[in-house]
Design a protein around this motif. Structure first.
Motif, PDB file in Angstrom:
ATOM      1  N   ASN A   1       1.000  -1.236   0.160  1.00 49.52           N
ATOM      2  CA  ASN A   1      -0.035  -0.005   0.059  1.00 49.52           C
ATOM      3  C   ASN A   1       0.767   1.205  -0.074  1.00 49.52           C
ATOM      4  O   ASN A   1       2.000   1.415   0.485  1.00 49.52           O
ATOM      5  N   ASN A   2       0.275   2.327  -0.522  1.00 52.81           N
ATOM      6  CA  ASN A   2       0.848   3.615  -0.690  1.00 52.81           C
ATOM      7  C   ASN A   2       0.701   4.216   0.770  1.00 52.81           C
ATOM      8  O   ASN A   2      -0.109   3.941   1.560  1.00 52.81           O
ATOM      9  N   VAL A   3       1.709   4.989   1.133  1.00 54.52           N
ATOM     10  CA  VAL A   3       1.659   5.943   2.451  1.00 54.52           C
ATOM     11  C   VAL A   3       0.363   6.419   2.703  1.00 54.52           C
ATOM     12  O   VAL A   3      -0.203   6.638   3.555  1.00 54.52           O
ATOM     13  N   GLU A   4      -0.247   7.229   1.585  1.00 53.20           N
ATOM     14  CA  GLU A   4      -1.303   7.860   2.013  1.00 53.20           C
ATOM     15  C   GLU A   4      -2.747   6.984   2.055  1.00 53.20           C
ATOM     16  O   GLU A   4      -3.601   7.119   3.132  1.00 53.20           O
ATOM     17  N   THR A   5      -2.626   5.802   1.345  1.00 50.10           N
ATOM     18  CA  THR A   5      -3.641   4.886   1.759  1.00 50.10           C
ATOM     19  C   THR A   5      -3.746   4.419   3.116  1.00 50.10           C
ATOM     20  O   THR A   5      -4.648   4.170   3.940  1.00 50.10           O
ATOM     21  N   LEU A   6      -2.534   3.938   3.546  1.00 51.49           N
ATOM     22  CA  LEU A   6      -2.392   3.437   4.938  1.00 51.49           C
ATOM     23  C   LEU A   6      -2.654   4.539   6.018  1.00 51.49           C
ATOM     24  O   LEU A   6      -3.282   4.211   6.794  1.00 51.49           O
ATOM     25  N   ALA A   7      -2.439   5.934   5.598  1.00 48.79           N
ATOM     26  CA  ALA A   7      -2.738   7.009   6.545  1.00 48.79           C
ATOM     27  C   ALA A   7      -4.334   6.809   6.859  1.00 48.79           C
ATOM     28  O   ALA A   7      -4.606   7.164   7.997  1.00 48.79           O
ATOM     29  N   ASN A   8      -5.117   6.527   5.981  1.00 51.92           N
ATOM     30  CA  ASN A   8      -6.502   6.599   5.966  1.00 51.92           C
ATOM     31  C   ASN A   8      -6.893   5.545   6.905  1.00 51.92           C
ATOM     32  O   ASN A   8      -8.118   5.494   7.270  1.00 51.92           O
ATOM     33  N   VAL A   9      -6.308   4.450   6.995  1.00 50.97           N
ATOM     34  CA  VAL A   9      -6.607   3.095   7.880  1.00 50.97           C
ATOM     35  C   VAL A   9      -6.942   3.687   9.119  1.00 50.97           C
ATOM     36  O   VAL A   9      -7.756   3.191   9.834  1.00 50.97           O
ATOM     37  N   LEU A  10      -6.073   4.707   9.707  1.00 48.36           N
ATOM     38  CA  LEU A  10      -6.350   4.947  11.035  1.00 48.36           C
ATOM     39  C   LEU A  10      -7.603   5.400  11.335  1.00 48.36           C
ATOM     40  O   LEU A  10      -8.199   4.888  12.316  1.00 48.36           O
ATOM     41  N   SER A  11      -8.109   6.541  10.726  1.00 45.03           N
ATOM     42  CA  SER A  11      -9.513   6.704  10.933  1.00 45.03           C
ATOM     43  C   SER A  11     -10.524   6.079  10.829  1.00 45.03           C
ATOM     44  O   SER A  11     -11.650   5.868  11.386  1.00 45.03           O
ATOM     45  N   ILE A  12     -10.212   5.012   9.936  1.00 43.50           N
ATOM     46  CA  ILE A  12     -11.220   3.909   9.440  1.00 43.50           C
ATOM     47  C   ILE A  12     -11.384   2.998  10.466  1.00 43.50           C
ATOM     48  O   ILE A  12     -12.511   2.618  11.124  1.00 43.50           O
TER      49      ILE A  12
END
Ligand SMILES: Cc1cc2nc3c(=O)[nH]c(=O)nc-3n(C[C@H](O)[C@H](O)[C@H](O)COP(=O)(O)O)c2cc1C
Ligand code: SF4
Ligand code: SF4
Ligand code: SF4
Ligand code: FES
Ligand code: FES
Lengths: 348, 616
Positions: free
Chosen positions: B412-423
């Motif tokens: 996964n891309n860095v930004e994709t992963l960043a979204n996982v936190l709030s999900i």
């Protein structure tokens, strides 16, 4: 099947005679190989025709069974497909891009087009890309019945569309190119090529990388697919990529053991016996005057199949059949190059 | 394999640099005392030694950053230590632009001459450097320094940019932007210069920011500050709800990958979790090299713990125990931040054998790229981690089945992963409410070129192209927009008429455009677009891995064709030349192995489709 007859159960001469005529099944047998299940068959469509082939067949294989001739350059039977030349591409319904027939396995329900407009365009342009950058004059020696020129004609490829060829490189120049910033084109309307002087640095074989299409065959044959010597690899990047020894040293300084397996798989004539090269240079190479004799290598107990190519009563090169179960087409230095003693036999 | 290594010995300094990475050799047969010019054959050391092949790039980096280039003896020494054939190692070393296999001075300025920096005068800057210091690549003065041109350095918001590398006992790597020729010369002379600014939050309205909320606000070096600002709540929550629920939430969020291919993340994770082959790997793709893209750099420099935490959650959900973070070789500041974050997380028990006391074990290895855009392609990235040339693999099979080291892999891309936190903290459903039907969540865009305030901007999906340009302050000097490049060099040029287009996956796709990596590069009426197109063509010619014919030769033919159109030296009529350009493009798009070749003609063809945009 007749009733089972057991020896010793009777002394009736008729029965004994019957036993002699058809001996009973042996009580115990050595275990045989487990029964091989015929692979399931896969149904697909090729150019609108319903086809059924065994699971695991490549699209190339399935096309072959249909009598559809597919151009291939980087594919040879005795090595794992690397699918890099892209001249074999076909259109598969549902796939965004074209797929390489040589490596892609058939799948149930696949709808394959081998002669669509997209396929024809890509095959044409790929042939033009190669024809405009590489010397293809000897391409195809391992499949002599299918010449690259016939394919160029079939697809209407015109390699001159990109302009006349640019300046050839000096000896060793391409070996020194570094990845990253290249010197861009000047706009002089020429097409860059890989033309360069032939590397002649040993008595056994020459390397003319002006003819190299970078099909990876030699690298794989030298490496883990056959020889396990790893004397050559691809160096550099992009259009500057080239087959190279370590630090581009001459072959005698490299790890090469002169098995010649790279020559055996090279589809372009870039790698060539020195004997063949010299004869071609002096204009005496004449394949129509050659005989090919299949025999067994005289050197060791392995019993490799060798094919001796002879012209004017001299062995001019040695190959091995790719379908030989002993060699898979690969030899060692003795079988490949150890024929000089034959050529040097005293005339009686 | 019978390893054949001959030639002069590596110098003690070269050996020490390699040993510092690989540890001291265990026996003389792997390059120690028994090694001599006549002892050409080293024992291969068996399977265990060959498994260390993946140390090849770290070892090459060690020599490159100690000496400034990699000599044949140094390469041979690495080969002995790792049981790699010298020809193969040479093939790897010559693949990557940051490695030099011929002598190069220890101090190098890599000066960006890519598209955004050209708008900020990079070509004039290179001209100045040629006059004052000599041609690119030539040693300067006493031979201690040189300068080289570089593709986009991911600093387009501060253009023009440069990267300085100093090889030596304590190697230094530092980026600088904006730069001028006097500043570059001074830095090459003294090694001194001011640091470039750390990333800041560009947006005045920070209230709703999710991805950028800590950037420029929270100390990126402090784990305590990260935790105090909500960090590691997501991991705790993930452990509480269990891996299957995490997968469900990510699937429900409809999160799509932000690395360019827009693949549903939930599907990818579930596919890996379901694979019986072991082990599974998690890979974070931080090789950001698409010209015009710098969002991942901003996230890694400004909020590095978020990436570490998100990778841990990905591993937890997909049952992986080892992760690799592959970071672009030209990102020294981000690398430094991430290294620190990994170390601190490990020290606090947030990585390692028993994370948060849950019994879950996971760790992260950082890997540095070495100057190859193609290594952002996921399978090329695997090859690179494995110590090979970054040549993409043919797909299928896909990474979820056969990925890194042949095992099921989430990448996964860095930004994709960043979204996982709030999900994970807020739930997938609530994430799916943000944005549009087909494009959920927040999105980062990289604005550069002719805008008043270039930088990374976060919006909810649905914002239009015009909204974003307005956020970045519009075009300076009230000049008119000529064209906008969406998605980077692999993207498309759009015109004024696209300003109302919502920047969503579905709307851009319908318009024949692309979001790509989130690049919005604005060109006003003063821009020299022919120059831009030629630089894009050069980029693909430079970055093609060379494996397949359509891209290897097509990228050259495309560059030549633009050059001869610009020089007025056509081979055929203009119409025929343009047909040829289209056919080159179509063959690259249809027949190339990977996304690089498939998109190498995209921007150029789109420019020619725009009426009156290119006067050639
Ligand atoms: C030439 C090329 C370069 C790429 N570069 C990157 C990159 O720098 N970063 C990235 O995340 N993805 C990049 N990708 C996309 C990756 O292959 C992959 O799709 C992505 O990392 C998957 O992550 P995602 O699903 O989170 O987007 C690139 C693809 C291609 C074809
Ligand atoms: S002759 Fe044999 S060892 Fe030498 S390069 Fe060819 S395949 Fe490798
Ligand atoms: S030398 Fe021959 S076998 Fe090797 S890559 Fe070139 S064309 Fe292929
Ligand atoms: S498309 Fe280009 S980058 Fe991709 S595999 Fe082919 S040559 Fe390499
Ligand atoms: S023969 Fe299929 S790609 Fe070369
Ligand atoms: S940093 Fe120069 S173009 Fe991106």
């Amino acid at each position: 099947m007749t009733d089972q007859v057991t020896p010793n159960a009777t002394s009736d001469p008729d029965v004994l005679a019957a036993i002699l005529r058809s001996p009973p099944a042996r009580a115990s047998r050595p275990p045989g190989p487990p029964p091989v299940e015929a692979p399931a068959s896969v149904e697909l469509t090729i150019d609108g025709v319903a086809v059924s082939v065994p699971d695991g067949t490549t699209i190339l294989g399935a096309c072959g069974e249909q009598g559809i001739d597919t151009p291939t350059l980087c594919y040879v039977e005795n090595l794992t497909p690397v699918n890099v030349c892209r001249v074999c591409v076909v259109e598969v319904a549902g796939s965004r891009v074209l797929v390489p027939a040589c490596s892609r396995k058939v799948e149930a329900g696949m709808d394959v087009q081998t002669d669509s407009e997209r396929v024809r365009l890509s095959r044409k342009v790929v042939l033009e890309f190669l024809g405009s950058s590489v010397d293809l004059s000897l391409t195809g020696p391992i499949t002599p019945d299918r010449s690259i020129a016939a394919y160029a004609q079939r697809y209407g490829a015109d390699a001159t569309r990109f302009g006349p060829p640019g300046q050839p490189s000096a000896a060793g120049e391409r070996d020194r190119l570094e990845s990253g910033h290249h010197h861009g084109p000047t706009g002089d309307a020429t097409a860059a090529t890989v033309a360069q002087p032939t590397k002649i640095d040993n008595e056994l074989y020459v390397r003319d990388y002006s003819k190299c299409i970078l099909c990876y065959k030699c690298v794989d044959a030298c490496g883990e697919e056959a020889q396990n010597t790893f004397a050559i690899a691809v160096a550099g990047r992009g259009f500057d990529a080239r087959i190279s020894t370590e630090s581009a040293v001459p072959l005698p300084e490299s790890a090469c053991v002169y098995c010649g397996n790279c020559i055996g798989v090279c589809p372009t004539g870039a790698l060539m016996f020195k004997s063949e090269y010299d004869m071609r240079e002096s204009g005496t190479w004449d394949e129509s005057a050659q005989t090919v004799t299949d025999t067994i290598c005289p050197y060791c107990g392995v019993g490799c199949a060798v094919s001796l190519h002879a012209q004017d009563d001299r062995i001019v090169k040695v190959t091995s059949p790719t379908d030989s179960s002993v060699t898979d087409g690969h030899l060692c230095i003795k079988g490949r190059f150890g024929f000089e003693f034959v050529n040097n036999r005293p005339k009686v | 394999m019978d390893l054949h290594v001959v030639g002069p010995l590596a110098s003690p300094v070269e050996r020490a640099a390699v040993d510092a990475i690989l540890g001291a050799p265990e026996s003389g047969w792997v390059g120690g005392a028994r090694d001599s010019g006549t002892d050409g054959h080293a024992s291969s050391g068996g399977h265990a030694l060959r498994a260390r092949r993946s140390q090849l790039l770290p070892a090459l980096h060690a020599v490159q950053s100690r000496i400034g280039w990699i000599s044949t003896p140094a390469l041979n020494y690495i080969c002995k230590r790792l049981a790699v054939a010298p020809a193969e190692a040479y093939g790897v070393a010559t693949f990557y632009a940051l490695y030099a296999t011929t002598p190069r001075p220890p101090v190098v300025a890599h000066v960006c001459d890519d598209i955004a920096c050209r708008l900020a005068g990079a070509e004039a800057l290179c001209g100045d450097l040629t006059r004052s210091l000599g041609p690119a690549g030539e040693p300067i003065g006493d031979g201690r320094a040189t300068w080289l041109r570089s593709p986009c350095l991911g600093l387009c918001d501060l253009a023009p940019a440069a990267l300085f590398t100093t090889a030596g006992e304590r190697p230094v790597m530092v980026s600088a932007a904006p730069v001028d020729s006097a500043g570059i010369a001074a830095r090459l002379e003294s090694g001194e210069g001011s640091a470039r600014p750390a990333p800041v939050g560009r947006q005045a309205e920070r209230g709703d920011l999710r991805l950028l909320r800590r950037v420029g606000i929270v100390d990126p070096g402090s784990l305590d500050d990260y935790r105090a600002s909500g960090g590691y709540r997501a991991l705790a929550r993930a452990i509480e709800i269990g891996p299957d629920r995490v997968l469900e939430e990510v699937t429900a969020s409809k999160l799509m990958g932000r690395g360019g291919a827009a693949f549903p993340t939930g599907r990818k994770w579930a596919a890996v979790a379901a694979q019986s082959a072991q082990p599974h790997y998690v890979v974070c793709n931080a090789d950001e090299s698409e010209p015009g893209t710098f969002k991942d750099r901003v996230l890694l420099e400004g909020d590095p713990f978020a990436t570490v935490e998100a990778m841990t959650i990905a591993a937890f959900a997909t049952r992986a125990s080892l992760g690799y973070l592959y970071i672009r070789g030209e990102y020294p500041e981000a690398e430094w931040r991430v290294t620190n974050a990994i170390d601190r997380a490990r020290a606090a028990g947030l990585l390692g054998g028993d994370i948060l006391g849950s019994g879950f074990a996971f760790d992260i290895e950082l890997r540095r790229g070495a100057g190859a855009y193609i290594c952002g392609e996921e399978t090329a990235l695997f090859e690179s981690i494995e110590g090979k040339r970054g040549e993409p693999r043919n797909k299928p099979p896909f990474p979820v089945e056969i990925g890194l080291f042949g095992k099921p892999t989430v990448v996964n891309n860095v930004e994709t992963l960043a979204n996982v936190l709030s999900i994970v903290t807020d739930g997938g459903e609530s994430f799916a409410q943000i944005g549009t039907e087909g494009s959920t969540g927040p999105k980062l865009f990289c604005l550069s070129g002719h805008v008043a305030q270039p930088g990374v901007y976060e919006v909810e999906f649905g914002a239009t192209l015009g909204d974003l340009i307005t956020l970045a302050g519009g075009v300076p000097g009230g000049r008119a927009i000529r064209t906008i490049l969406l998605g980077g060099a692999a993207g498309v040029f759009v015109g004024q008429d696209a300003l109302d287009m919502p920047l969503t996956f579905e709307a851009t796709r319908a318009a024949g455009a692309t979001l790509g990596s989130g690049v919005i590069m604005v060109f006003d009426e003063t821009a020299d677009l022919v120059d831009t197109l030629r630089r894009i063509a050069q980029f693909f010619r430079d970055e093609s891995c060379g494996q397949c014919v359509p891209c290897r030769v097509g990228s050259v033919r495309q560059e030549e064709l633009l050059a001869r159109l610009a020089a007025g030296s056509r081979v055929r009529s203009r119409e025929e030349e343009l047909i040829l350009l289209r056919e080159i493009g179509q063959a690259m798009r249809d027949a190339s192995i990977c996304g690089l070749g498939q998109t190498a003609s995209s921007a150029i063809e789109s420019a020619f489709r725009q009426p009156g945009m290119v006067n050639l």
